[in-house]
Design a protein around this motif. Structure first.
Motif, short mmCIF file in Angstrom:
data_model
loop_
_atom_site.label_atom_id
_atom_site.label_comp_id
_atom_site.label_asym_id
_atom_site.label_seq_id
_atom_site.Cartn_x
_atom_site.Cartn_y
_atom_site.Cartn_z
N VAL A 189 0.85 -1.19 0.00
CA VAL A 189 0.00 0.00 0.00
C VAL A 189 0.89 1.24 0.00
CG1 VAL A 189 -1.70 1.35 1.29
CG2 VAL A 189 -1.89 -1.14 1.22
N LEU A 190 0.59 2.20 -0.86
CA LEU A 190 1.26 3.50 -0.86
C LEU A 190 0.20 4.57 -0.66
CD1 LEU A 190 2.66 1.66 -3.38
CD2 LEU A 190 4.28 3.54 -3.20
N ASN A 191 0.46 5.46 0.28
CA ASN A 191 -0.48 6.55 0.59
C ASN A 191 0.16 7.87 0.18
OD1 ASN A 191 -2.63 8.04 1.66
ND2 ASN A 191 -1.69 8.11 3.70
N VAL A 192 -0.52 8.62 -0.70
CA VAL A 192 0.09 9.80 -1.31
C VAL A 192 -0.82 11.03 -1.20
CG1 VAL A 192 1.15 8.25 -3.00
CG2 VAL A 192 -0.85 9.56 -3.65
N HIS A 193 -0.20 12.18 -1.30
CA HIS A 193 -0.93 13.44 -1.41
C HIS A 193 -0.13 14.34 -2.36
CE1 HIS A 193 -3.08 17.02 0.78
NE2 HIS A 193 -3.44 16.89 -0.49
N LEU A 194 -0.60 14.43 -3.59
CA LEU A 194 0.10 15.24 -4.59
C LEU A 194 -0.16 16.72 -4.36
CD1 LEU A 194 0.53 12.46 -5.81
CD2 LEU A 194 -0.02 13.40 -8.04
N ASP A 195 0.71 17.55 -4.89
CA ASP A 195 0.63 18.99 -4.64
C ASP A 195 -0.62 19.60 -5.26
OD1 ASP A 195 2.41 21.08 -3.35
OD2 ASP A 195 1.87 22.06 -5.24
N ASN A 196 -1.16 20.59 -4.56
CA ASN A 196 -2.40 21.21 -5.02
C ASN A 196 -2.16 22.37 -5.99
OD1 ASN A 196 -1.25 22.56 -2.74
ND2 ASN A 196 -3.10 23.80 -2.57
N GLU A 197 -0.91 22.85 -6.09
CA GLU A 197 -0.65 24.01 -6.95
C GLU A 197 0.26 23.70 -8.14
OE1 GLU A 197 0.51 27.56 -4.93
OE2 GLU A 197 -0.92 27.27 -3.28
N GLY A 198 1.28 22.87 -7.94
CA GLY A 198 2.27 22.64 -8.98
C GLY A 198 1.88 21.55 -9.97
N SER A 199 1.52 21.94 -11.18
CA SER A 199 1.16 20.94 -12.20
C SER A 199 2.38 20.12 -12.62
CB SER A 199 0.54 21.63 -13.42
OG SER A 199 1.43 22.59 -13.97
N GLU A 200 3.54 20.77 -12.68
CA GLU A 200 4.77 20.03 -13.00
C GLU A 200 5.08 19.03 -11.89
OE1 GLU A 200 9.58 20.84 -13.68
OE2 GLU A 200 8.20 22.53 -13.39
N ALA A 201 4.86 19.44 -10.66
CA ALA A 201 5.11 18.55 -9.52
C ALA A 201 4.18 17.34 -9.57
CB ALA A 201 4.92 19.32 -8.21
N ARG A 202 2.92 17.54 -9.92
CA ARG A 202 1.99 16.42 -10.00
C ARG A 202 2.41 15.45 -11.10
NH1 ARG A 202 -1.74 20.59 -8.98
NH2 ARG A 202 -2.32 20.77 -11.19
N ALA A 203 2.77 15.98 -12.26
CA ALA A 203 3.16 15.12 -13.38
C ALA A 203 4.42 14.32 -13.04
CB ALA A 203 3.39 15.97 -14.63
N ASN A 204 5.41 14.97 -12.47
CA ASN A 204 6.65 14.29 -12.12
C ASN A 204 6.46 13.34 -10.94
OD1 ASN A 204 8.62 15.23 -14.05
ND2 ASN A 204 8.47 17.23 -13.08
N SER A 205 5.54 13.68 -10.04
CA SER A 205 5.25 12.80 -8.91
C SER A 205 4.65 11.47 -9.37
CB SER A 205 4.29 13.49 -7.94
OG SER A 205 4.91 14.59 -7.31
N VAL A 206 3.77 11.54 -10.36
CA VAL A 206 3.18 10.31 -10.90
C VAL A 206 4.27 9.42 -11.51
CG1 VAL A 206 1.69 9.39 -12.71
CG2 VAL A 206 0.88 11.25 -11.26
#
Length: 281
Positions: A158-175
Motif C-alpha cells: 500500500v502506498l499513501n500519497v498526497h500530490l501537490d495542489n498548486e504545482g502541475s509540474e510537480a503532479r506530473a513528475n510525482s506520478v
C-alpha cells in the motif's frame, strides 16, 4: 428408510467442511480506504477539527477498513484515531519533535492485517530526504507499507500519497516517480493499492503513466458510484481522491462515504472518504 435419510443428511452437513479443508484459499476481500482528514491547523470556523473530530473515529468504527490512508494528518490526528479507533495502529504516526509536520500515515486493523515492513519517501528530485520537488507549494511525502492479510496469509503493498495542489509540474513528475518507486519497492510482484488525494481528476494528462500500470477502482468495481470526493464544505465538486489497484483479481465495490456521523454535522472533512473492497487473485 429413516436411518438412510439421517445418514445422507450427516454426509451433506460434512461437505462444506471437507471443501474448506481441501480449498483453504477462500477468496478474501481487503477493505481499503483513502481519507483526506483536513489539516487541523486550518481556520475552518464551525468545520474546524475541534468541532468535528469525533466523527472521524465514528466513521472508522462504522466502516471498519482493513487499511486506511490519511492525508493531511498531524500528530494529534494520528494519536486521537489510534486511541479511539479500537483495534487500529498507525504506520508513520510521527514523533513529538516533528511539530506540525504532516505525514501521510496509514491506519490498519490489527485483527485482520499485520505490518511486514514500511518506509517513507518524498515527491521530489531527492526522494530519499525531506524535500520539496519541482514547482510544488509544499513538501510532499509518501508512506508505504507491505501488509500481511491474516485471513489468507497473502501480502500486499500500500502506498499513501498526497500530490501537490498548486504545482502541475510537480503532479506530473510525482506520478512518474510513483510508478518507478512501486516497481522498486515490489520485487515480489505483490498486489498493490495506491491510495490518496491526487489533486487532479482521472482525465488529467499527468495520470497517463499511472493508467498504463494500474486500474482506477472506482471505474472497474462491480458496484460503484459517481459521487465527487472533494466537496470543499459544500462549495466544490471534484473527484480527486483515488484507490488505484494492480495485481488484485477484482474490486467488488467502490463507495464514497457521505455520512456526517454526528447529528449536527453534514461533513466530517472537506473530502469524503472513499472505500474499495479488493480481492486477491
Amino acid at each position: 428408510m429413516k436411518k438412510t435419510m439421517l445418514t445422507l443428511l450427516a454426509v451433506l452437513l460434512l461437505i462444506p467442511a471437507a471443501v474448506s479443508a481441501k480449498n483453504p484459499q477462500i477468496p478474501t476481500g481487503i477493505a481499503v480506504m483513502s481519507y483526506n482528514i483536513r489539516i487541523g491547523l486550518a481556520k475552518d470556523g464551525t468545520n474546524a477539527w475541534e468541532m468535528r473530530y469525533p466523527a472521524s473515529a465514528m466513521m472508522i468504527e462504522d466502516q471498519k477498513p482493513d487499511v486506511l490512508g490519511l492525508q493531511e494528518p498531524l500528530n494529534c490526528h494520528n494519536r486521537y484515531l489510534r486511541e479511539f479507533s479500537k483495534g487500529y495502529k498507525v504506520v508513520n504516526e510521527g514523533k513529538p519533535s516533528d511539530g506540525d509536520m504532516v505525514r501521510q500515515s496509514i491506519l490498519y486493523n490489527t485483527a485482520t492485517t499485520s505490518v511486514v515492513k514500511w518506509g517513507e519517501f518524498w515527491l521530489s528530485e531527492t526522494p530519499e530526504k525531506k524535500s520539496r520537488g519541482w514547482d510544488a507549494a509544499y513538501d510532499r511525502s509518501v508512506t508505504w507499507a507491505i501488509f500481511k492479510d491474516k485471513r489468507s496469509g497473502k501480502r500486499f503493498l500500500v502506498l499513501n500519497v498526497h500530490l501537490d495542489n498548486e504545482g502541475s509540474e510537480a503532479r506530473a513528475n510525482s506520478v512518474k516517480l510513483l510508478v518507478g518507486k512501486m516497481e522498486e519497492l515490489n520485487p515480489d510482484r505483490l498486489p498493490v493499492a495506491l491510495i490518496g488525494d491526487f489533486n487532479m481528476e482521472n482525465s488529467d494528462a499527468a495520470m497517463a503513466p499511472l493508467k498504463s500500470v494500474m486500474k482506477d477502482a472506482r471505474q472497474v468495481a462491480v458496484k460503484s458510484d459517481s459521487t465527487p470526493s472533494y466537496h470543499g464544505w459544500g462549495r466544490s465538486s471534484e473527484t480527486i481522491d483515488f484507490i488505484w489497484m494492480s495485481g488484485f483479481g477484482s474490486c467488488t465495490q467502490f463507495e464514497t462515504i457521505t455520512k456526517g456521523y454526528m447529528p449536527d454535522r453534514k461533513f466530517i472533512s472537506d473530502h469524503y472518504p472513499v472505500k474499495a473492497t479488493l480481492f486477491f487473485l
